[in-house]
Scaffold this active site. Sequence first.
Site, PDB file in Angstrom:
ATOM      1  N   ASP A  39       1.920  -8.260   8.557  1.00 54.63           N
ATOM      2  CA  ASP A  39       0.741  -8.616   7.767  1.00 54.63           C
ATOM      3  C   ASP A  39      -0.387  -7.636   8.079  1.00 54.63           C
ATOM      4  O   ASP A  39      -0.415  -7.031   9.154  1.00 54.63           O
ATOM      5  CB  ASP A  39       0.310 -10.044   8.114  1.00 54.63           C
ATOM      6  CG  ASP A  39      -0.563 -10.681   7.042  1.00 54.63           C
ATOM      7  OD1 ASP A  39      -0.040 -11.490   6.263  1.00 54.63           O
ATOM      8  OD2 ASP A  39      -1.768 -10.351   6.979  1.00 54.63           O
ATOM      9  N   ASP A  55       0.778  -2.511   6.558  1.00 51.72           N
ATOM     10  CA  ASP A  55       0.214  -2.311   5.230  1.00 51.72           C
ATOM     11  C   ASP A  55       1.359  -1.830   4.342  1.00 51.72           C
ATOM     12  O   ASP A  55       1.845  -0.708   4.494  1.00 51.72           O
ATOM     13  CB  ASP A  55      -0.902  -1.276   5.291  1.00 51.72           C
ATOM     14  CG  ASP A  55      -1.485  -0.946   3.926  1.00 51.72           C
ATOM     15  OD1 ASP A  55      -0.983  -1.473   2.909  1.00 51.72           O
ATOM     16  OD2 ASP A  55      -2.438  -0.149   3.868  1.00 51.72           O
ATOM     17  N   VAL A  56       1.809  -2.671   3.402  1.00 52.21           N
ATOM     18  CA  VAL A  56       2.990  -2.336   2.613  1.00 52.21           C
ATOM     19  C   VAL A  56       2.746  -1.195   1.640  1.00 52.21           C
ATOM     20  O   VAL A  56       3.696  -0.703   1.016  1.00 52.21           O
ATOM     21  CB  VAL A  56       3.528  -3.567   1.852  1.00 52.21           C
ATOM     22  CG1 VAL A  56       3.907  -4.676   2.817  1.00 52.21           C
ATOM     23  CG2 VAL A  56       2.545  -4.058   0.798  1.00 52.21           C
ATOM     24  N   ASN A  82       7.426 -10.901   0.899  1.00 55.49           N
ATOM     25  CA  ASN A  82       6.505 -11.894   0.354  1.00 55.49           C
ATOM     26  C   ASN A  82       5.132 -11.316   0.008  1.00 55.49           C
ATOM     27  O   ASN A  82       4.432 -11.875  -0.838  1.00 55.49           O
ATOM     28  CB  ASN A  82       6.340 -13.029   1.367  1.00 55.49           C
ATOM     29  CG  ASN A  82       5.168 -13.920   1.053  1.00 55.49           C
ATOM     30  OD1 ASN A  82       5.202 -14.736   0.132  1.00 55.49           O
ATOM     31  ND2 ASN A  82       4.093 -13.775   1.832  1.00 55.49           N
ATOM     32  N   TYR A 147      -0.100  -8.912 -13.657  1.00 56.38           N
ATOM     33  CA  TYR A 147       0.692  -9.658 -12.675  1.00 56.38           C
ATOM     34  C   TYR A 147       2.108  -9.896 -13.201  1.00 56.38           C
ATOM     35  O   TYR A 147       3.093  -9.714 -12.478  1.00 56.38           O
ATOM     36  CB  TYR A 147       0.006 -10.982 -12.358  1.00 56.38           C
ATOM     37  CG  TYR A 147       0.699 -11.791 -11.285  1.00 56.38           C
ATOM     38  CD1 TYR A 147       0.633 -11.410  -9.959  1.00 56.38           C
ATOM     39  CD2 TYR A 147       1.420 -12.936 -11.613  1.00 56.38           C
ATOM     40  CE1 TYR A 147       1.260 -12.144  -8.968  1.00 56.38           C
ATOM     41  CE2 TYR A 147       2.056 -13.679 -10.642  1.00 56.38           C
ATOM     42  CZ  TYR A 147       1.974 -13.283  -9.318  1.00 56.38           C
ATOM     43  OH  TYR A 147       2.609 -14.011  -8.339  1.00 56.38           O
ATOM     44  N   LYS A 151       5.885  -8.748 -11.670  1.00 58.04           N
ATOM     45  CA  LYS A 151       6.941  -9.686 -11.306  1.00 58.04           C
ATOM     46  C   LYS A 151       8.204  -9.483 -12.147  1.00 58.04           C
ATOM     47  O   LYS A 151       9.319  -9.707 -11.668  1.00 58.04           O
ATOM     48  CB  LYS A 151       6.431 -11.125 -11.420  1.00 58.04           C
ATOM     49  CG  LYS A 151       5.368 -11.448 -10.365  1.00 58.04           C
ATOM     50  CD  LYS A 151       5.860 -11.170  -8.948  1.00 58.04           C
ATOM     51  CE  LYS A 151       4.829 -11.502  -7.893  1.00 58.04           C
ATOM     52  NZ  LYS A 151       5.325 -11.292  -6.513  1.00 58.04           N
ATOM     53  N   THR A 182      -1.850 -22.324  -2.694  1.00 58.34           N
ATOM     54  CA  THR A 182      -2.048 -21.473  -1.524  1.00 58.34           C
ATOM     55  C   THR A 182      -3.443 -20.850  -1.566  1.00 58.34           C
ATOM     56  O   THR A 182      -4.112 -20.864  -2.600  1.00 58.34           O
ATOM     57  CB  THR A 182      -1.025 -20.323  -1.493  1.00 58.34           C
ATOM     58  OG1 THR A 182      -1.262 -19.481  -2.632  1.00 58.34           O
ATOM     59  CG2 THR A 182       0.407 -20.846  -1.525  1.00 58.34           C
TER      60      THR A 182
END
Length: 251
Positions: A39, A55-56, A82, A147, A151, A182
């Site tokens: 994370d 950091d992705v 995720n 978004y 996906k 969330t």
Amino acid sequence: MSAGEYDGLRAAVTGGASGIGRATALELQARGARVAVLDLAPVDLPDGLVGIACDVTSDESVAAALAAVREELGGLDVLVNNAGISAVGTVEQNPSSEWTRVLDVNVVGIARVTAAALPLLRASDHAAVVNLCSIAAFNGLPLRALYSATKGAVYGLTLAMATDHVREGIRVNCVSPGTVDTPFVARMLERFDDPVAERAALDARQATGRMVSPEEIAHAIAYLGSPLAGSTTGTSLLVDGGVTTLRVRPV
């Protein structure tokens, strides 16, 4: 849940410090796995979880994080991709810079982390990758152009990776949640003129009348990552309160 089904296995969860990621890390730990949380800010984690900064969107950060996973856990069996960010708007409301930013996190981030993890996964007898997709890949949702595009790409990427790596013994699946209650969604709601009304609309969109819980998504992820699901690959598991397939009459 099968107690101990993850005994001896090692898992890594990106974006694992909050929301779905945190619930997933805790669920895998409860089932016996040793879990690394990757994370941006892996802080305030429950006992037993290994926090690793990642950091992705950075090749260097991802490489360092996977090296830390190897050192801390001794290997990797299950990768949960995720980490993701939201975007609200039509195609004319999201500037090009936002398209670049969100695609880099939601799509390229999955490819980047998985590519770095493959050497570890190839050494596992129970290798599995679980990606976070969304009902936005299969349903036309309002104000979710960017978004939804990311996906849809995650779904296609999941199928491609599942095909490419099935003969290496690596299973690849995705979970496609409905709207999940969330902090991620709470931040998105802040962008609307009437967050309360928008939250009510999100609850009502599910046939069940409520948003999905992070724990429900975590259970689905745990199933797909488990050795007990050894014949499940190239699958998208809907956990969406019936949004995609049910057509109930209004009350």
